[in-house]
Write a protein that holds these residues in place. Structure first.
Motif, PDB file in Angstrom:
ATOM      1  N   GLN A 105     -96.659 -24.458 116.294  1.00 38.17           N
ATOM      2  CA  GLN A 105     -96.157 -24.593 117.982  1.00 38.17           C
ATOM      3  C   GLN A 105     -96.764 -23.326 118.403  1.00 38.17           C
ATOM      4  O   GLN A 105     -96.757 -22.158 118.022  1.00 38.17           O
ATOM      5  CB  GLN A 105     -94.641 -24.524 117.806  1.00 38.17           C
ATOM      6  CG  GLN A 105     -93.948 -25.666 117.269  1.00 38.17           C
ATOM      7  CD  GLN A 105     -92.434 -25.621 117.710  1.00 38.17           C
ATOM      8  OE1 GLN A 105     -91.972 -26.386 118.402  1.00 38.17           O
ATOM      9  NE2 GLN A 105     -91.767 -24.554 117.107  1.00 38.17           N
ATOM     10  N   LYS A 163     -83.180 -13.335 109.333  1.00 39.76           N
ATOM     11  CA  LYS A 163     -83.161 -14.623 109.715  1.00 39.76           C
ATOM     12  C   LYS A 163     -84.509 -15.364 109.158  1.00 39.76           C
ATOM     13  O   LYS A 163     -85.470 -15.115 109.189  1.00 39.76           O
ATOM     14  CB  LYS A 163     -83.594 -14.605 111.442  1.00 39.76           C
ATOM     15  CG  LYS A 163     -83.295 -16.160 112.080  1.00 39.76           C
ATOM     16  CD  LYS A 163     -82.823 -15.960 113.415  1.00 39.76           C
ATOM     17  CE  LYS A 163     -83.039 -17.009 114.081  1.00 39.76           C
ATOM     18  NZ  LYS A 163     -82.329 -17.132 115.202  1.00 39.76           N
ATOM     19  N   SER A 165     -88.245 -31.524 115.852  1.00 36.33           N
ATOM     20  CA  SER A 165     -86.897 -31.858 116.730  1.00 36.33           C
ATOM     21  C   SER A 165     -86.565 -33.016 116.745  1.00 36.33           C
ATOM     22  O   SER A 165     -87.251 -33.990 116.449  1.00 36.33           O
ATOM     23  CB  SER A 165     -87.180 -31.365 118.295  1.00 36.33           C
ATOM     24  OG  SER A 165     -87.571 -30.247 118.460  1.00 36.33           O
ATOM     25  N   SER A 217     -94.419 -27.154 122.263  1.00 39.67           N
ATOM     26  CA  SER A 217     -93.391 -27.092 121.520  1.00 39.67           C
ATOM     27  C   SER A 217     -92.733 -28.582 121.258  1.00 39.67           C
ATOM     28  O   SER A 217     -92.863 -29.274 122.066  1.00 39.67           O
ATOM     29  CB  SER A 217     -92.294 -26.499 122.491  1.00 39.67           C
ATOM     30  OG  SER A 217     -90.887 -26.783 122.260  1.00 39.67           O
ATOM     31  N   ILE A 256     -84.907 -27.648 114.843  1.00 42.29           N
ATOM     32  CA  ILE A 256     -84.778 -26.760 113.609  1.00 42.29           C
ATOM     33  C   ILE A 256     -86.171 -26.135 113.296  1.00 42.29           C
ATOM     34  O   ILE A 256     -87.267 -26.651 113.373  1.00 42.29           O
ATOM     35  CB  ILE A 256     -84.262 -27.749 112.525  1.00 42.29           C
ATOM     36  CG1 ILE A 256     -83.004 -28.328 112.801  1.00 42.29           C
ATOM     37  CG2 ILE A 256     -84.301 -26.807 111.309  1.00 42.29           C
ATOM     38  CD1 ILE A 256     -82.201 -29.021 111.692  1.00 42.29           C
ATOM     39  N   GLY A 257     -85.921 -24.722 113.127  1.00 46.49           N
ATOM     40  CA  GLY A 257     -87.278 -24.063 112.748  1.00 46.49           C
ATOM     41  C   GLY A 257     -86.779 -23.325 111.305  1.00 46.49           C
ATOM     42  O   GLY A 257     -85.870 -22.646 111.254  1.00 46.49           O
ATOM     43  N   VAL A 275     -81.345 -22.764 114.840  1.00 40.80           N
ATOM     44  CA  VAL A 275     -81.294 -24.215 115.085  1.00 40.80           C
ATOM     45  C   VAL A 275     -80.785 -24.216 116.805  1.00 40.80           C
ATOM     46  O   VAL A 275     -80.286 -23.128 117.055  1.00 40.80           O
ATOM     47  CB  VAL A 275     -79.806 -24.667 114.600  1.00 40.80           C
ATOM     48  CG1 VAL A 275     -79.392 -26.057 114.883  1.00 40.80           C
ATOM     49  CG2 VAL A 275     -79.924 -24.946 113.002  1.00 40.80           C
ATOM     50  N   GLY A 277     -86.706 -20.734 121.574  1.00 41.48           N
ATOM     51  CA  GLY A 277     -85.388 -20.360 120.727  1.00 41.48           C
ATOM     52  C   GLY A 277     -84.584 -20.375 121.689  1.00 41.48           C
ATOM     53  O   GLY A 277     -84.450 -20.856 122.780  1.00 41.48           O
ATOM     54  N   ARG A 278     -83.237 -20.067 121.294  1.00 47.75           N
ATOM     55  CA  ARG A 278     -81.884 -19.842 122.231  1.00 47.75           C
ATOM     56  C   ARG A 278     -82.248 -19.112 123.458  1.00 47.75           C
ATOM     57  O   ARG A 278     -82.961 -17.929 123.120  1.00 47.75           O
ATOM     58  CB  ARG A 278     -80.862 -19.787 121.482  1.00 47.75           C
ATOM     59  CG  ARG A 278     -80.241 -20.894 120.441  1.00 47.75           C
ATOM     60  CD  ARG A 278     -79.144 -20.484 119.622  1.00 47.75           C
ATOM     61  NE  ARG A 278     -77.907 -20.204 120.386  1.00 47.75           N
ATOM     62  CZ  ARG A 278     -77.019 -18.758 120.316  1.00 47.75           C
ATOM     63  NH1 ARG A 278     -77.844 -17.924 119.265  1.00 47.75           N
ATOM     64  NH2 ARG A 278     -76.041 -18.875 120.733  1.00 47.75           N
TER      65      ARG A 278
HETATM   66  C1  BTN Z   1     -82.926 -20.135 117.487  1.00 48.04           C
HETATM   67  O1  BTN Z   1     -82.569 -19.707 116.669  1.00 48.04           O
HETATM   68  O2  BTN Z   1     -83.139 -19.205 118.760  1.00 48.04           O
HETATM   69  C2  BTN Z   1     -83.289 -21.389 117.679  1.00 48.04           C
HETATM   70  C3  BTN Z   1     -84.710 -21.538 117.194  1.00 48.04           C
HETATM   71  C4  BTN Z   1     -85.072 -23.027 117.191  1.00 48.04           C
HETATM   72  C5  BTN Z   1     -86.626 -23.092 116.907  1.00 48.04           C
HETATM   73  C6  BTN Z   1     -87.350 -24.698 116.744  1.00 48.04           C
HETATM   74  S1  BTN Z   1     -88.633 -24.846 115.950  1.00 48.04           S
HETATM   75  C7  BTN Z   1     -88.591 -26.690 116.377  1.00 48.04           C
HETATM   76  C8  BTN Z   1     -87.878 -26.725 117.733  1.00 48.04           C
HETATM   77  N1  BTN Z   1     -88.980 -26.649 118.642  1.00 48.04           N
HETATM   78  C9  BTN Z   1     -88.957 -25.406 119.434  1.00 48.04           C
HETATM   79  O3  BTN Z   1     -89.641 -25.238 120.309  1.00 48.04           O
HETATM   80  N2  BTN Z   1     -87.733 -24.848 118.967  1.00 48.04           N
HETATM   81  C10 BTN Z   1     -87.022 -25.687 118.087  1.00 48.04           C
END
Ligand code: BTN
Length: 261
Positions: free
Chosen positions: A54, A124, A75, A30, A146-147, A128, A59-60
């Motif tokens: 990755q 989606k 990131s 990640s 950010i993804g 972020v 995610g959140r």
């Molecule tokens: C969400 O909507 O839950 C947030 C998702 C965030 C994903 C990005 S991808 C780059 C960075 N590395 C990760 O492991 N997560 C974020």
């Protein structure tokens, strides 16, 4: 599938870019967890980690974030020094910036589903995450992750999220230039980030039009409690005002939001 070439990226970034030092990997667990490790070891503001794949994207709410080849997964370490930037504000501004960049470049109608989901036709396309680390009560750093689902088909994602997700390739019926998207986005994010410390309003009415949560009936789940009401406003600090069924108001800085039909 063409992988990202960091040299062609750096060439096109403006001087004030958020990303000062870009480290690209073919595959990582990640970018978020690596950025935290680097930040704890003193890496500077502007260190950006990008990975083509990755294996365990985050995610959140500790959810998994599926990150196949063809997406943008990165990131950035931020160390705001003069002001304390609430991470909700950074979250909101980053999501709105992604929306503006996508809409400008590809003429798609992306919107924000508060607090941080970028959606196209309610599906989606980007997420972020902002995670802050404090030393005592002083902000040490923020990792902005950010993804964006870009150049891959929806069937590269697990079946469980296919009906609620989309990708740029699916929306446009073609692949796009990843370097161009990333360059434009980083330049736009730099502009938004600089404006965060400005005393002027950053959530101008035009931006509110990009938030499709406003005036909708919603359920917000926070700490295992569900709150039902209408989302009546979104503020500078990223918080959402919910008008509850009894007419009272409650402000949320975070929460899992679902639309009520
Ligand atoms: C969400 O909507 O839950 C947030 C998702 C965030 C994903 C990005 S991808 C780059 C960075 N590395 C990760 O492991 N997560 C974020």
């Amino acid at each position: 599938m063409r992988k990202l070439n960091v040299h062609s990226l750096e060439k096109n970034l403006k001087n004030n870019s958020l990303a000062k030092n870009i480290i690209v990997y073919d595959e990582l667990i990640s970018t978020q967890s690596l950025a935290h490790k680097l930040a704890l070891n003193g890496s500077k503001e502007g260190t950006m980690i990008l990975s083509n794949i990755q294996t365990h994207g985050i995610g959140r709410y500790s959810r998994s974030w599926f990150s196949p080849l063809g997406g943008l997964w990165f990131s950035i370490i931020l160390r705001p020094n003069n002001i304390c930037i609430p991470s909700q504000k950074l979250n909101l501004i980053s999501s709105l910036t992604i929306i503006k960049t996508l809409n400008r470049l590809y003429k798609i109608n992306a919107f924000l589903k508060w607090p941080n989901d970028v959606v196209v036709q309610s599906k989606k396309i980007s997420g972020v995450i902002t995670e802050s680390n404090y030393l005592g009560n002083k902000l040490d750093y923020i990792v902005l992750g950010i993804g964006i689902n870009v150049n891959f088909e929806i069937n590269s994602l697990p079946t469980s999220i296919r009906s609620t997700s989309t990708t740029l390739q699916t929306e446009l019926n073609k692949k796009v230039n990843l370097i161009k998207l990333l360059t434009e986005l980083l330049n736009d994010l730099a502009f938004s980030y600089l404006n965060l410390s400005s005393p002027n309003s950053i959530i101008i009415p035009e931006w509110k039009l990009l938030i499709n949560t406003l005036n909708q009936k919603v359920i917000i789940s926070l700490n295992d409690v569900d709150y039902i009401g209408t989302a009546t406003d979104i503020f500078e600090d990223g918080s959402l005002k919910l008008t509850l069924l009894d007419g009272s108001h409650k402000h949320f800085f975070d929460g899992k939001l679902r639309y009520l039909k």
